[in-house]
Design a protein around this motif. Structure first.
Motif: not given
Length: 328
Positions: A214-242
């Motif tokens: 909703e925030f991105v839509a209000r700012e009219r910014v495109s989310l062109a590149h996303t990866l879906e991950m099932g948990t916050n823990e998996a996302i944290k590990q993904g960020v730490m893994a670059h």
């Protein structure tokens, strides 16, 4: 039918089964909730209909229709069970103890907050039996609609006049990157700069994902590149893994931020602020234990706010003790 005759034919078990079927609008889901077989549920409803001399439900194909007599009975049953719960609370107070059950569902981001509340509640009321289910926002909304819990703890409460809610704590969502990420040294990084990277996101139905989209839509910014991950823990590990960047609740990453495993760039518009709230349908009157819990949370709010705003440290042991009851 005379009143004594009706009272002699009704049982609490029939009313309990009826309430489950009425709320679930399904014999099979009611059976699952009560731990019964579907034929056992059907038998209880049939006996209740015979006692009332009126049909309560009718199947048309695979759809269960609630008849007017069932709606009338539902209000009475809720009142009866509410009075029984009040009696149980009064008897517990007379005996010097508070007993009962508290069934909670919390969205996954609230799992960083709810245990701190439950520990203090259990320390004061050790004989209250607590059940906590953690799920995403979509699942929490389903459970709320089906009236399966005493309370749902969630953010982004639906705009529904039939819901009663009480804000309990702020939920700040912040951008997360790995240490050394270019955004940390950029002069004035923007949301567009952030979304040029792969953004790691929770599944559809997640409150954090919905708030960020909703925030991105209000700012009219495109989310062109996303990866879906099932948990916050998996996302944290993904960020730490670059693997990518993310937006997560501050409380979900405070340990990693404090230890330097993750970092948060200074982006305009952040933090995104929501509140976790206790929510329940207005037509489901809270049980005495539920009311006790909500009153306790209101009293606890100053301490909770102070705890989560302070630097990380172990919970102080001398302030409260939460141990199993031991018979003398």
């Amino acid at each position: 039918m005379s009143r004594p005759h009706l009272l002699n034919r009704l049982t609490f078990r029939q009313l309990q089964v009826f309430q489950a079927v009425h709320r679930q609008q399904s014999y099979s889901r009611a059976a699952e909730q009560l731990g019964l077989t579907q034929p056992a549920v059907s038998a209880q409803i049939r006996q209740l209909e015979q006692a009332l001399e009126q049909p309560l439900f009718k199947y048309a194909g695979k759809t269960l229709h609630v008849l007017p007599a069932a709606d009338a009975l539902a209000a009475t049953v809720q009142s009866i069970f509410g009075q029984v719960s009040s009696l149980q609370m009064e008897l517990s107070e007379l005996a010097g103890t508070i007993r009962g059950e508290l069934n909670l569902t919390a969205v996954s981001t609230a799992q960083y907050v709810v245990p701190h509340i439950l520990a203090r509640f259990r320390a004061r009321y050790p004989e209250v039996h607590i059940r906590l289910r953690v799920c995403n926002r979509g699942q929490a909304l389903e459970r709320l609609a089906e009236r399966r819990d005493d309370l749902v703890i969630m953010g982004m409460v639906p705009d529904d006049a039939n819901l009663a809610f009480m804000p309990i704590l702020d939920n700040e969502m912040i951008p997360i990157v790995w240490p050394g990420h270019p955004l940390l040294t950029a002069a004035k990084p923007t949301l567009e700069d952030f979304t040029q990277h792969y953004v790691l996101m929770r599944e559809p139905g997640s409150g954090t994902r919905t708030a960020f989209e909703e925030f991105v839509a209000r700012e009219r910014v495109s989310l062109a590149h996303t990866l879906e991950m099932g948990t916050n823990e998996a996302i944290k590990q993904g960020v730490m893994a670059h693997l990518g960047v993310a937006v997560l609740p501050r409380l979900a990453v405070q340990l990693e931020l404090a230890s330097g495993l993750l970092a948060s760039p200074d982006l305009p518009g952040f933090p995104l602020k929501r509140s976790w709230c206790t929510v329940y349908p207005k037509d489901r009157y809270p049980t005495p234990v539920t009311e006790l819990f909500m009153r306790f949370v209101r009293e606890l709010l100053p301490e909770l706010n102070a705890h989560f705003k302070a630097p990380l440290e172990p919970a102080p042991g001398p302030s409260f003790v939460c141990l199993p009851m031991v018979d003398a």
